[in-house]
Design a protein around this motif. Structure first.
Motif, mmCIF file in Angstrom:
data_model
loop_
_atom_site.group_PDB
_atom_site.id
_atom_site.type_symbol
_atom_site.label_atom_id
_atom_site.label_comp_id
_atom_site.label_asym_id
_atom_site.label_seq_id
_atom_site.Cartn_x
_atom_site.Cartn_y
_atom_site.Cartn_z
ATOM 1 N N MET A 1 46.157 28.321 32.277
ATOM 2 C CA MET A 1 44.969 27.086 32.365
ATOM 3 C C MET A 1 45.199 26.283 33.433
ATOM 4 O O MET A 1 46.375 25.562 33.338
ATOM 5 C CB MET A 1 44.877 26.818 30.858
ATOM 6 C CG MET A 1 43.585 25.646 31.135
ATOM 7 S SD MET A 1 43.235 25.171 29.245
ATOM 8 C CE MET A 1 44.964 23.986 28.829
ATOM 9 N N LYS A 2 44.545 26.036 34.628
ATOM 10 C CA LYS A 2 44.701 25.292 35.380
ATOM 11 C C LYS A 2 43.590 23.823 35.406
ATOM 12 O O LYS A 2 42.487 24.237 35.213
ATOM 13 C CB LYS A 2 44.556 26.005 36.936
ATOM 14 C CG LYS A 2 44.607 24.880 38.069
ATOM 15 C CD LYS A 2 44.297 25.580 39.298
ATOM 16 C CE LYS A 2 44.380 24.817 40.541
ATOM 17 N NZ LYS A 2 43.712 25.215 41.641
ATOM 18 N N SER B 1 37.786 32.502 38.681
ATOM 19 C CA SER B 1 37.897 33.452 39.270
ATOM 20 C C SER B 1 36.683 34.017 40.127
ATOM 21 O O SER B 1 36.511 34.869 40.709
ATOM 22 C CB SER B 1 38.358 34.762 38.343
ATOM 23 O OG SER B 1 37.390 34.845 37.241
ATOM 24 N N ASP C 1 40.053 25.266 34.843
ATOM 25 C CA ASP C 1 39.760 26.632 35.416
ATOM 26 C C ASP C 1 40.186 27.318 33.900
ATOM 27 O O ASP C 1 41.045 27.422 33.772
ATOM 28 C CB ASP C 1 40.804 26.865 36.368
ATOM 29 C CG ASP C 1 40.298 28.153 37.181
ATOM 30 O OD1 ASP C 1 39.690 29.097 36.316
ATOM 31 O OD2 ASP C 1 40.810 28.266 38.352
ATOM 32 N N SER C 2 39.210 28.365 33.779
ATOM 33 C CA SER C 2 39.527 29.311 32.502
ATOM 34 C C SER C 2 40.055 30.694 32.992
ATOM 35 O O SER C 2 40.012 31.493 32.204
ATOM 36 C CB SER C 2 38.229 29.574 31.912
ATOM 37 O OG SER C 2 37.136 30.076 32.625
ATOM 38 N N LYS C 3 40.166 31.043 34.128
ATOM 39 C CA LYS C 3 40.709 32.345 34.686
ATOM 40 C C LYS C 3 41.630 32.950 33.783
ATOM 41 O O LYS C 3 41.960 34.185 33.686
ATOM 42 C CB LYS C 3 40.607 32.553 36.204
ATOM 43 C CG LYS C 3 41.932 31.713 36.624
ATOM 44 C CD LYS C 3 42.171 32.149 38.204
ATOM 45 C CE LYS C 3 42.905 31.473 39.073
ATOM 46 N NZ LYS C 3 42.739 29.927 39.189
ATOM 47 N N ASP C 4 42.786 32.137 33.493
ATOM 48 C CA ASP C 4 43.774 32.705 32.702
ATOM 49 C C ASP C 4 43.714 32.600 31.049
ATOM 50 O O ASP C 4 44.868 32.409 30.606
ATOM 51 C CB ASP C 4 45.167 32.194 33.365
ATOM 52 C CG ASP C 4 45.546 30.846 33.062
ATOM 53 O OD1 ASP C 4 44.272 30.240 32.803
ATOM 54 O OD2 ASP C 4 46.284 30.254 33.499
ATOM 55 N N MET C 5 42.236 32.088 30.875
ATOM 56 C CA MET C 5 42.480 31.847 29.249
ATOM 57 C C MET C 5 41.800 32.886 28.467
ATOM 58 O O MET C 5 40.920 33.618 29.320
ATOM 59 C CB MET C 5 41.599 30.597 29.046
ATOM 60 C CG MET C 5 42.007 29.357 29.684
ATOM 61 S SD MET C 5 40.982 28.003 29.728
ATOM 62 C CE MET C 5 40.680 27.471 28.030
ATOM 63 N N THR C 6 41.966 33.135 27.444
ATOM 64 C CA THR C 6 41.289 34.316 26.548
ATOM 65 C C THR C 6 39.816 33.486 25.918
ATOM 66 O O THR C 6 39.877 32.411 26.026
ATOM 67 C CB THR C 6 41.989 34.468 25.269
ATOM 68 O OG1 THR C 6 42.301 33.521 24.470
ATOM 69 C CG2 THR C 6 43.499 35.044 25.875
ATOM 70 N N GLN D 1 40.746 31.068 23.416
ATOM 71 C CA GLN D 1 41.198 29.566 24.019
ATOM 72 C C GLN D 1 40.328 29.021 24.718
ATOM 73 O O GLN D 1 40.082 27.677 24.603
ATOM 74 C CB GLN D 1 42.321 30.172 24.943
ATOM 75 C CG GLN D 1 43.815 30.458 24.458
ATOM 76 C CD GLN D 1 44.688 30.840 25.810
ATOM 77 O OE1 GLN D 1 44.239 31.455 26.531
ATOM 78 N NE2 GLN D 1 45.768 30.632 25.215
#
Length: 284
Positions: free
Chosen positions: A1-2, A52, A70-75, A78
């Motif tokens: 999460m960024k 993304s 930034d949600s690109k690495d969140m499930t 999350q």
């Protein structure tokens, strides 16, 4: 999460939760977000954007103190938890999604936990990449006496297609197909069109990152050539595939004109200006 910007924000005066707005950011160009969507960003206390797919530039109108993640690495879990947490401290929380939230946007999966938590939500529509791709290529998805139907679909990958919705079945209508999320499966796309009776010379246009400033690519080909052309152009993501009998109409020498604007056509805003015999008139 960024987290792009994280400034502490004072707790709200009210104990009632804020509202979460699902905003369609549009296809890529930040200026294609709706006026309402931009206004929500301008007053947001927290923004969760799909990095993304959504240009970071779409958050540039956020106020000082807005928490931007930034949600690109969140499930999904999350993301829902983050939205619920931020709704407890902010009056306006924005989930910024690519295109339109109702198209391949995991909208309902995110809304259900918010409903369970008693948090109000609202959806602001956005410009779909299908519309932006047609605009970039200067193509019409419908034409009189050619096709009046547009199908939004995708090729089966890790996400299975419901029964009766295979591309072969849908392509058999020979109407316009806007095929999402399938550029890496172009071989399956052309195979399905062939099975459905499309000619090897049938036109296809592929638009990569439609409307993204400096990044947009448009590739024109046919059922038999489009896969190799996309490979040569190194298009492997974020692309809209349009297959339609309307493609290339800009260069046609004959074209059926819309009856709505025909001088012989009467409707509630205009009387026919030329006499026509044996004409069945319709009101749109």
């Amino acid at each position: 999460m960024k987290t792009l910007t994280s400034h502490p924000q004072a707790d709200r005066d009210t104990a009632a939760p804020g509202k979460v707005w699902f905003v369609g950011a549009g296809p890529g160009d930040p200026e294609l977000i709706t006026v309402k969507g931009r206004a929500l960003i301008e007053r947001a206390g927290a923004i969760l954007f799909a990095g993304s797919l959504v240009s970071e530039a779409a958050t540039r109108w956020a106020p000082v103190g807005c928490v931007i993640v930034d949600s690109k690495d969140m499930t999904l879990e999350q993301m829902s938890a983050w939205l619920i947490e931020q709704a407890g401290r902010c009056e306006t929380v924005v989930r910024l999604q690519t295109g339109d939230p109702g198209l391949y946007g995991a909208l309902i999966e995110l809304v259900q936990p918010l409903d369970a938590a008693g948090i109000a939500i609202e959806v602001v529509p956005g410009v779909s990449s299908a519309m932006a791709s047609a605009a970039a290529a200067v193509e019409s998805l419908t034409l009189p006496e050619v096709t009046q139907t547009v199908i939004f679909t995708r090729v089966e990958g890790r996400t299975p297609m419901p029964e009766g919705e295979s591309l072969e079945v849908l392509a058999a209508h020979h109407s316009t197909l806007c095929i999402f999320l399938s550029i890496t499966l172009m071989g399956r796309v052309t195979a399905a069109l062939t099975v459905a009776g499309w000619s090897p010379d049938a036109p296809i246009v592929v638009v990569h990152k439609a409307s993204w400033p400096g990044e947009e690519k448009i590739v024109r080909g046919t059922v038999s050539t489009i896969q190799s052309l996309c490979r040569e152009a190194k298009i492997v993501s974020q692309a809209m595939i349009i297959a339609s009998p309307t493609l290339g109409a800009r260069q046609w020498t004959t074209l059926a004109k819309s009856k709505l604007y025909d001088a012989s056509f009467t409707h509630r805003f205009r009387r026919a200006s030329v006499p026509v015999s044996n004409l069945i008139q319709e009101t749109p």
